[in-house]
Design an enzyme around this catalytic site. Structure first.
Site, PDB file in Angstrom:
ATOM      1  N   LYS A  22       0.834  -1.207   0.000  1.00  0.00           N
ATOM      2  CA  LYS A  22       0.000   0.000   0.000  1.00  0.00           C
ATOM      3  C   LYS A  22       0.864   1.251   0.000  1.00  0.00           C
ATOM      4  CE  LYS A  22      -1.691   1.817   3.887  1.00  0.00           C
ATOM      5  NZ  LYS A  22      -1.737   3.286   4.038  1.00  0.00           N
ATOM      6  N   ASN A  23       1.883   1.274   0.853  1.00  0.00           N
ATOM      7  CA  ASN A  23       2.699   2.479   1.017  1.00  0.00           C
ATOM      8  C   ASN A  23       3.618   2.741  -0.167  1.00  0.00           C
ATOM      9  OD1 ASN A  23       1.537   3.047   3.483  1.00  0.00           O
ATOM     10  ND2 ASN A  23       3.105   1.946   4.649  1.00  0.00           N
ATOM     11  N   CYS A 116      -5.839   7.712   9.673  1.00  0.00           N
ATOM     12  CA  CYS A 116      -5.790   7.234  11.058  1.00  0.00           C
ATOM     13  C   CYS A 116      -5.260   8.331  11.969  1.00  0.00           C
ATOM     14  CB  CYS A 116      -4.887   6.005  11.177  1.00  0.00           C
ATOM     15  SG  CYS A 116      -5.497   4.550  10.303  1.00  0.00           S
ATOM     16  N   ARG A 121       1.018  14.605  13.009  1.00  0.00           N
ATOM     17  CA  ARG A 121       1.867  14.264  11.869  1.00  0.00           C
ATOM     18  C   ARG A 121       1.914  15.489  10.966  1.00  0.00           C
ATOM     19  NH1 ARG A 121       0.331   8.401   9.502  1.00  0.00           N
ATOM     20  NH2 ARG A 121      -1.821   8.923   9.950  1.00  0.00           N
ATOM     21  N   ASP A 306       4.792   0.560  11.849  1.00  0.00           N
ATOM     22  CA  ASP A 306       3.578  -0.124  11.396  1.00  0.00           C
ATOM     23  C   ASP A 306       3.518  -1.587  11.833  1.00  0.00           C
ATOM     24  OD1 ASP A 306       2.619   2.143  10.235  1.00  0.00           O
ATOM     25  OD2 ASP A 306       3.004   1.541   8.172  1.00  0.00           O
ATOM     26  N   ARG A 398      -8.132  -0.581   4.751  1.00  0.00           N
ATOM     27  CA  ARG A 398      -7.243   0.406   4.148  1.00  0.00           C
ATOM     28  C   ARG A 398      -5.903  -0.210   3.765  1.00  0.00           C
ATOM     29  NH1 ARG A 398      -5.494   4.318   7.705  1.00  0.00           N
ATOM     30  NH2 ARG A 398      -4.475   5.146   5.854  1.00  0.00           N
TER      31      ARG A 398
END
Length: 419
Positions: A22-23, A116, A121, A306, A398
């Site tokens: 995903k990232n 999230c 951030r 993560d 997600r």
């Protein structure tokens, strides 16, 4: 309401292929905006965040379509430079489109991103870098209005923290800028390397990806290409955690073992054995694990933040005391309260979580509050006695493609229920 129903404890076995990261997929989709012809991204995961990114691209004027697990993006019709507030709020990673939109259209209008809630951030690093490259940015009531006179300019940019998102935004803006951009203290994650590889295939000139100094020589234009997304190292670490928690042995295929080196020592400290063969990893857990002396989350090549929550779920069943120190996000322990409902023994003091291993967990209703915390609850539910109901699946979806199907292939008693 949608929930996962898990009847445990489960012993897992068999093989599973790890889907694309995903990232990595999200910044690659943003990068496609910069090209003058069609891009094909293979091994893309079907995730809600990817769908949001596809909607953003379509709003901007791109044609986006799925062909199996490949995503075809045609950016030739780009005619917009804004992202609607509703789309920005759906995921934190939407900010990665900022550099690409400015580079493509010379302006951008978007609100602050959602996603999230893991604590502050700030996007200050992103904005500071883009300003150094000649972007005028006005902030007004949560909205960013950006514009450039002429072309973006290469610049020397030093990051106070090796932010992945800021590094990606700089790369996306700098590839079409005039001159050379040098980024010091750049993020070194595998996803940065994947983005650089894609951009270079499209005609960019990027050196130093995976190192702390990144050099980007601007080019006049980029062309499309075909590219295969790297496998998701966090998904792999999550299924490794599931094997550890349940005392199981499984094989994960389509992994890049080097990307998992930061997490392997923690599993080995728990007593798991790990074997690597080509692009496959076999993990076998003992009936009762030991403890982890200390896990400290750090930027790559340190232990990834993560992977902290899924590993903590496994450590709940170890013998002895495991210590976790979260150095990246302030609010990354939201899963702890729900793990306590399952019978875990965890005490949190600021950034430190002390996990006292217990012999067993018991099923209970729990709710995910973020993506990786939700994965941790599934890991714990697989090992718990009785029935566990996990809600808040919008977070899990997600980052995990049909998680219940993957676990069922390994023998888990798990299903998704709609009410």
């Amino acid at each position: 309401m949608v929930k996962l129903l898990i009847h445990g404890p489960n012993r897992l076995s068999g093989e599973l292929s790890v889907h694309g990261a995903k990232n990595s997929t999200l910044p690659l989709m943003a990068a496609a905006l910069l090209c003058k012809s069609e891009c094909v991204l293979h091994n893309c995961p079907h995730l809600s965040d990817v769908e949001v990114s596809a909607r953003i691209l379509r709003h901007l004027g791109c044609t986006v379509q799925w062909e199996g697990s490949s995503l075809v993006v045609d950016p030739r019709g780009v005619c917009q430079w804004d992202i609607p507030d509703a789309l920005m709020r759906e995921m934190r990673s939407s900010i990665v489109f900022l550099g690409a939109i400015v580079a493509r259209t010379g302006r951008a209008v978007l609100s602050f991103p959602g996603g999230c809630e893991l604590g502050p951030r700030p996007i200050d690093l992103h904005l500071h870098a883009l300003r150094k490259m000649g972007v005028r940015i006005a902030e007004d009531y949560g909205c960013l209005s950006c514009s450039v006179d002429g072309s973006l300019r290469g610049a020397a940019i030093g990051l106070s923290f090796p932010s992945v998102g800021a590094t990606e935004n700089i790369m996306l803006a700098a590839v079409l800028a005039e001159g050379t951009t040098i980024v010091t203290n750049a993020a070194r994650e595998p996803e940065i390397c994947d983005l650089a590889m894609f951009l270079n295939r499209c005609g960019a000139r990027i050196r130093g990806a995976g190192e702390s100094t990144l050099v980007i020589e601007g080019v006049r234009q980029l062309h499309g290409c075909e590219h295969r997304v790297i496998p998701d190292r966090i998904v792999a670490a999550t299924y490794m955690s599931a094997a550890a928690a349940t005392g199981s042995a499984i094989i994960l295929n389509h992994v890049i073992p080097a990307h998992l080196e930061p997490v392997m020592p923690a599993f080995e400290e728990l007593g798991c054995s790990i074997e690597i063969k080509g692009g496959s990893l076999r993990i076998a857990a003992p009936r009762r694990m030991g403890r982890i002396k200390s896990v400290r989350t750090m930027p790559y090549p340190g232990f990834p933040t993560d992977a902290q929550a899924p590993l903590m779920a496994a450590a709940c069943l170890g013998s002895g005391t495991s210590i976790f120190v979260e150095n990246i996000f302030e609010s990354r322990y939201k899963h702890v309260g729900e793990l306590l409902r399952l019978g875990a023994n965890i005490k949190v003091e600021g950034r430190v979580a002390v996990v006292e291993g217990v012999p067993r967990l018991s099923g209970a209703p729990v709710e995910a509050a973020d993506l990786r915390g939700g994965a941790a609850l599934v890991v714990a539910g697989l090992a718990a006695r009785g029935d566990t109901e996990v809600t808040g699946l919008r977070y899990i979806d997600r980052g995990y493609e049909n998680m219940e199907r993957s676990l069922a292939l390994l023998g888990a008693d798990i299903r998704r229920e709609y009410q």
